[in-house]
Design a protein around this motif. Structure first.
Motif, PDB file in Angstrom:
ATOM      1  N   ASP A 370      25.031  48.683  24.197  1.00  0.00           N
ATOM      2  CA  ASP A 370      25.089  49.006  25.633  1.00  0.00           C
ATOM      3  C   ASP A 370      23.659  49.096  26.162  1.00  0.00           C
ATOM      4  O   ASP A 370      22.883  49.945  25.716  1.00  0.00           O
ATOM      5  CB  ASP A 370      25.820  50.331  25.834  1.00  0.00           C
ATOM      6  CG  ASP A 370      25.901  50.747  27.298  1.00  0.00           C
ATOM      7  OD1 ASP A 370      25.479  49.949  28.170  1.00  0.00           O
ATOM      8  OD2 ASP A 370      26.366  51.865  27.576  1.00  0.00           O
ATOM      9  N   ALA A 371      23.327  48.240  27.110  1.00  0.00           N
ATOM     10  CA  ALA A 371      21.953  48.185  27.627  1.00  0.00           C
ATOM     11  C   ALA A 371      21.785  48.917  28.940  1.00  0.00           C
ATOM     12  O   ALA A 371      20.794  48.705  29.646  1.00  0.00           O
ATOM     13  CB  ALA A 371      21.525  46.726  27.794  1.00  0.00           C
ATOM     14  N   SER A 372      22.713  49.810  29.273  1.00  0.00           N
ATOM     15  CA  SER A 372      22.607  50.507  30.561  1.00  0.00           C
ATOM     16  C   SER A 372      21.321  51.318  30.654  1.00  0.00           C
ATOM     17  O   SER A 372      20.777  51.504  31.746  1.00  0.00           O
ATOM     18  CB  SER A 372      23.828  51.414  30.770  1.00  0.00           C
ATOM     19  OG  SER A 372      23.950  52.351  29.714  1.00  0.00           O
ATOM     20  N   TRP A 373      20.809  51.808  29.526  1.00  0.00           N
ATOM     21  CA  TRP A 373      19.579  52.601  29.529  1.00  0.00           C
ATOM     22  C   TRP A 373      18.337  51.741  29.747  1.00  0.00           C
ATOM     23  O   TRP A 373      17.284  52.258  30.113  1.00  0.00           O
ATOM     24  CB  TRP A 373      19.445  53.368  28.220  1.00  0.00           C
ATOM     25  CG  TRP A 373      19.457  52.489  26.992  1.00  0.00           C
ATOM     26  CD1 TRP A 373      20.558  52.033  26.332  1.00  0.00           C
ATOM     27  CD2 TRP A 373      18.328  51.959  26.303  1.00  0.00           C
ATOM     28  NE1 TRP A 373      20.191  51.255  25.259  1.00  0.00           N
ATOM     29  CE2 TRP A 373      18.821  51.196  25.219  1.00  0.00           C
ATOM     30  CE3 TRP A 373      16.952  52.060  26.486  1.00  0.00           C
ATOM     31  CZ2 TRP A 373      17.985  50.528  24.328  1.00  0.00           C
ATOM     32  CZ3 TRP A 373      16.113  51.398  25.598  1.00  0.00           C
ATOM     33  CH2 TRP A 373      16.629  50.643  24.535  1.00  0.00           C
ATOM     34  N   ALA A 374      18.457  50.420  29.554  1.00  0.00           N
ATOM     35  CA  ALA A 374      17.323  49.515  29.746  1.00  0.00           C
ATOM     36  C   ALA A 374      17.465  48.646  30.984  1.00  0.00           C
ATOM     37  O   ALA A 374      16.480  48.108  31.491  1.00  0.00           O
ATOM     38  CB  ALA A 374      17.145  48.623  28.522  1.00  0.00           C
ATOM     39  N   ALA A 375      18.688  48.488  31.475  1.00  0.00           N
ATOM     40  CA  ALA A 375      18.921  47.623  32.628  1.00  0.00           C
ATOM     41  C   ALA A 375      18.168  48.139  33.846  1.00  0.00           C
ATOM     42  O   ALA A 375      18.149  49.336  34.134  1.00  0.00           O
ATOM     43  CB  ALA A 375      20.419  47.548  32.924  1.00  0.00           C
ATOM     44  N   GLY A 376      17.535  47.234  34.546  1.00  0.00           N
ATOM     45  CA  GLY A 376      16.802  47.592  35.753  1.00  0.00           C
ATOM     46  C   GLY A 376      15.365  47.981  35.511  1.00  0.00           C
ATOM     47  O   GLY A 376      14.585  48.082  36.466  1.00  0.00           O
ATOM     48  N   ALA A 377      14.989  48.209  34.252  1.00  0.00           N
ATOM     49  CA  ALA A 377      13.596  48.555  33.954  1.00  0.00           C
ATOM     50  C   ALA A 377      12.725  47.337  34.179  1.00  0.00           C
ATOM     51  O   ALA A 377      13.088  46.208  33.835  1.00  0.00           O
ATOM     52  CB  ALA A 377      13.469  49.044  32.521  1.00  0.00           C
ATOM     53  N   GLU A 378      11.554  47.547  34.763  1.00  0.00           N
ATOM     54  CA  GLU A 378      10.667  46.441  35.061  1.00  0.00           C
ATOM     55  C   GLU A 378      10.199  45.763  33.781  1.00  0.00           C
ATOM     56  O   GLU A 378       9.799  46.418  32.810  1.00  0.00           O
ATOM     57  CB  GLU A 378       9.444  46.960  35.832  1.00  0.00           C
ATOM     58  CG  GLU A 378       8.537  45.864  36.313  1.00  0.00           C
ATOM     59  CD  GLU A 378       7.395  46.388  37.176  1.00  0.00           C
ATOM     60  OE1 GLU A 378       6.531  45.594  37.581  1.00  0.00           O
ATOM     61  OE2 GLU A 378       7.380  47.617  37.436  1.00  0.00           O
ATOM     62  N   GLY A 379      10.264  44.447  33.774  1.00  0.00           N
ATOM     63  CA  GLY A 379       9.802  43.672  32.630  1.00  0.00           C
ATOM     64  C   GLY A 379      10.823  43.486  31.531  1.00  0.00           C
ATOM     65  O   GLY A 379      10.515  42.870  30.512  1.00  0.00           O
ATOM     66  N   VAL A 380      12.048  43.981  31.707  1.00  0.00           N
ATOM     67  CA  VAL A 380      13.075  43.875  30.677  1.00  0.00           C
ATOM     68  C   VAL A 380      14.093  42.803  31.068  1.00  0.00           C
ATOM     69  O   VAL A 380      14.636  42.821  32.174  1.00  0.00           O
ATOM     70  CB  VAL A 380      13.795  45.220  30.451  1.00  0.00           C
ATOM     71  CG1 VAL A 380      14.882  45.074  29.387  1.00  0.00           C
ATOM     72  CG2 VAL A 380      12.805  46.305  30.067  1.00  0.00           C
ATOM     73  N   THR A 381      14.334  41.861  30.150  1.00  0.00           N
ATOM     74  CA  THR A 381      15.381  40.842  30.335  1.00  0.00           C
ATOM     75  C   THR A 381      16.602  41.271  29.533  1.00  0.00           C
ATOM     76  O   THR A 381      16.517  41.415  28.311  1.00  0.00           O
ATOM     77  CB  THR A 381      14.899  39.472  29.841  1.00  0.00           C
ATOM     78  OG1 THR A 381      13.742  39.078  30.580  1.00  0.00           O
ATOM     79  CG2 THR A 381      15.988  38.416  30.012  1.00  0.00           C
ATOM     80  N   VAL A 382      17.707  41.510  30.208  1.00  0.00           N
ATOM     81  CA  VAL A 382      18.949  41.898  29.533  1.00  0.00           C
ATOM     82  C   VAL A 382      19.889  40.700  29.514  1.00  0.00           C
ATOM     83  O   VAL A 382      20.195  40.119  30.557  1.00  0.00           O
ATOM     84  CB  VAL A 382      19.621  43.091  30.238  1.00  0.00           C
ATOM     85  CG1 VAL A 382      20.950  43.429  29.543  1.00  0.00           C
ATOM     86  CG2 VAL A 382      18.704  44.313  30.232  1.00  0.00           C
ATOM     87  N   VAL A 383      20.320  40.318  28.309  1.00  0.00           N
ATOM     88  CA  VAL A 383      21.243  39.199  28.141  1.00  0.00           C
ATOM     89  C   VAL A 383      22.550  39.767  27.618  1.00  0.00           C
ATOM     90  O   VAL A 383      22.605  40.347  26.514  1.00  0.00           O
ATOM     91  CB  VAL A 383      20.679  38.151  27.154  1.00  0.00           C
ATOM     92  CG1 VAL A 383      21.681  37.001  26.987  1.00  0.00           C
ATOM     93  CG2 VAL A 383      19.343  37.631  27.638  1.00  0.00           C
ATOM     94  N   HIS A 384      23.618  39.625  28.388  1.00  0.00           N
ATOM     95  CA  HIS A 384      24.922  40.160  28.000  1.00  0.00           C
ATOM     96  C   HIS A 384      25.696  39.091  27.234  1.00  0.00           C
ATOM     97  O   HIS A 384      25.899  37.975  27.715  1.00  0.00           O
ATOM     98  CB  HIS A 384      25.705  40.604  29.229  1.00  0.00           C
ATOM     99  CG  HIS A 384      25.092  41.768  29.948  1.00  0.00           C
ATOM    100  ND1 HIS A 384      25.246  43.070  29.527  1.00  0.00           N
ATOM    101  CD2 HIS A 384      24.290  41.818  31.061  1.00  0.00           C
ATOM    102  CE1 HIS A 384      24.591  43.879  30.335  1.00  0.00           C
ATOM    103  NE2 HIS A 384      24.010  43.156  31.268  1.00  0.00           N
ATOM    104  N   LEU A 385      26.169  39.440  26.036  1.00  0.00           N
ATOM    105  CA  LEU A 385      26.973  38.555  25.210  1.00  0.00           C
ATOM    106  C   LEU A 385      28.422  39.002  25.256  1.00  0.00           C
ATOM    107  O   LEU A 385      28.714  40.206  25.223  1.00  0.00           O
ATOM    108  CB  LEU A 385      26.490  38.545  23.759  1.00  0.00           C
ATOM    109  CG  LEU A 385      25.235  37.718  23.443  1.00  0.00           C
ATOM    110  CD1 LEU A 385      23.992  38.329  24.052  1.00  0.00           C
ATOM    111  CD2 LEU A 385      25.071  37.591  21.927  1.00  0.00           C
ATOM    112  N   GLU A 386      29.308  38.051  25.330  1.00  0.00           N
ATOM    113  CA  GLU A 386      30.736  38.357  25.364  1.00  0.00           C
ATOM    114  C   GLU A 386      31.362  38.005  24.008  1.00  0.00           C
ATOM    115  O   GLU A 386      30.994  37.016  23.378  1.00  0.00           O
ATOM    116  CB  GLU A 386      31.431  37.558  26.467  1.00  0.00           C
ATOM    117  CG  GLU A 386      30.912  37.847  27.868  1.00  0.00           C
ATOM    118  CD  GLU A 386      31.185  39.277  28.308  1.00  0.00           C
ATOM    119  OE1 GLU A 386      32.155  39.874  27.787  1.00  0.00           O
ATOM    120  OE2 GLU A 386      30.447  39.791  29.158  1.00  0.00           O
ATOM    121  N   PRO A 387      32.335  38.797  23.545  1.00  0.00           N
ATOM    122  CA  PRO A 387      32.979  38.505  22.262  1.00  0.00           C
ATOM    123  C   PRO A 387      33.838  37.251  22.352  1.00  0.00           C
ATOM    124  O   PRO A 387      34.236  36.830  23.422  1.00  0.00           O
ATOM    125  CB  PRO A 387      33.840  39.750  22.004  1.00  0.00           C
ATOM    126  CG  PRO A 387      34.060  40.353  23.346  1.00  0.00           C
ATOM    127  CD  PRO A 387      32.849  40.027  24.157  1.00  0.00           C
TER     128      PRO A 387
END
Length: 387
Positions: A370-387
């Motif tokens: 769960d990347a909710s703690w990192a989402a929106g942080a400047e400089g962070v790329t969040v890639v969501h993978l689906e099962p």
């Protein structure tokens, strides 16, 4: 001659090329549970998704490309090649099955693409490879004769003959062998060499890290002082690096203090009976806490902080394959990046990783459920993978 308005605008709007080669996209055309998947990679990338969505296999593919780029043989990189074949892949008439992976490395030469096809069954071998820039194929290999342990390679020449052909081994990455085979006498050949070098520099400085607290608690023998992937020998690294750079060590201690319970005046190692050393936290009041007393999350946090602050010179990597320091960006692959960490530790690690990645010396690709703690942080790329 003055540039035309159109050319001037294009030059202004064109994004600058990175001065240090780096991998900006990972492609898993057919690998384990992935098909036709492409993941953008920034300086700090978080792969997020539930268990079984393929986060670990994506990092495994990245590490495999890095090892192949360093010249490793196919069999050492893929000890269980059948596990890399998509589950529903059916063998062809010759009972062959395989997988395909690739990446893009950006840098002074522009985006360079590498795509590799590997036969896993009945024999492990590279059956196809393509290195290209802007749609121009600079190196291409193909398996022409299954009875020979070689692939037919063709590389761009742009001389009297448009390409040069020759055999390459089928158990290594052709791009890693190009500097040994291409003379560099024509503009085309020099372009091949430049693209291959950019790809190899981007791939070779990779450190796959998954700290194992159970082993970090035990005293360890002194050795090279280079941190292992599981950080088992963290005490040995502290023993050798603490006196090497007071400024860097002070920064490390400050980061440990911010993420561990209780006061921390220093982090050190001391010899004990048997020719081994153990790691300690100096509490500053005459009390020293052994790493064996720290919690699971505390130990993982300490190890990850050490990785981010020490750089490639202290990590277990193939020094002979490392590019020159000014051209190198260390890429850390961290499966289960936030495993065992509490909210405070996650926030501190994210802040440190963001700062280090912004400097350009470090890139980080980590996986989390769960990347909710990192989402929106400047400089962070969040890639969501689906099962």
């Amino acid at each position: 001659m003055a540039a035309s308005p159109a050319k001037t605008a294009s030059a202004v709007l064109a994004p600058p090329r990175p001065d240090r080669p780096c991998v900006t996209e990972l492609r898993l055309s057919a690998f384990a549970g992935h098909r036709r998947a492409a993941f953008p990679l920034g300086p700090l990338t978080v792969l997020a998704g539930p268990s079984g969505c393929g986060k670990t296999s994506a990092l495994r593919a990245y590490e495999a490309l890095a090892r192949l780029g360093g010249g490793a043989e196919l069999g050492t990189v893929f000890p269980d090649p059948a596990a890399c074949v998509p589950e529903r892949a059916r063998p062809d008439a010759q009972r062959r099955r395989g997988f395909r992976i690739g990446c893009t490395a950006d840098g002074p030469e522009g985006p360079v693409r590498l795509d590799v096809a590997v036969q896993a069954e009945p024999e492990l071998r590279v059956v196809g490879e393509r290195l290209s820039v802007d749609g121009l194929v600079l190196l291409q290999t193909a398996l022409r004769d299954p009875g020979r342990r070689a692939v037919q390679a063709a590389w761009y020449t742009a001389g009297p003959s448009p390409v040069t052909r020759g055999p390459l081994p089928d158990d290594r990455l052709g791009t890693a062998l190009v500097p040994l085979r291409v003379a560099g006498k024509t503009d085309g050949q020099r372009r091949v060499l430049a693209a291959a070098e950019q790809m190899l520099v981007a791939l070779r400085s990779v450190f796959a890290c998954d700290p194992r607290p159970g082993r970090m608690r035990e005293p360890v023998p002194t050795g090279t002082g280079r941190l292992l992937a599981g950080c088992d020998n963290l005490a040995d690294v502290l023993w050798r690096t603490r006196p090497a750079c007071a400024r860097r060590h002070a920064r490390f201690v400050a980061a440990v203090r911010a993420g561990c319970t209780g006061p921390v005046a220093d982090v050190l190692a001391e010899p004990v009976v048997g020719g081994v050393v153990r790691g300690l936290l100096d509490r500053g009041d005459g009390v020293r806490t052994g790493l064996a007393r720290l919690g699971y999350g505390e130990l993982r946090y300490v190890a990850l902080v050490l990785v981010l602050l020490t750089g490639s010179g202290v990590l277990e990597a193939d020094a002979a394959g490392e590019p020159p320091g000014p051209l190198r960006t260390l890429t850390v692959l961290a499966d289960g990046l936030d495993r065992g960490l509490d909210a405070r530790q996650r926030a501190q690690l994210l802040a440190l990783a963001t700062e280090m990645c912004e400097r350009g010396d470090i890139r980080l690709v980590g996986s989390v459920p769960d990347a909710s703690w990192a989402a929106g942080a400047e400089g962070v790329t969040v890639v969501h993978l689906e099962p």
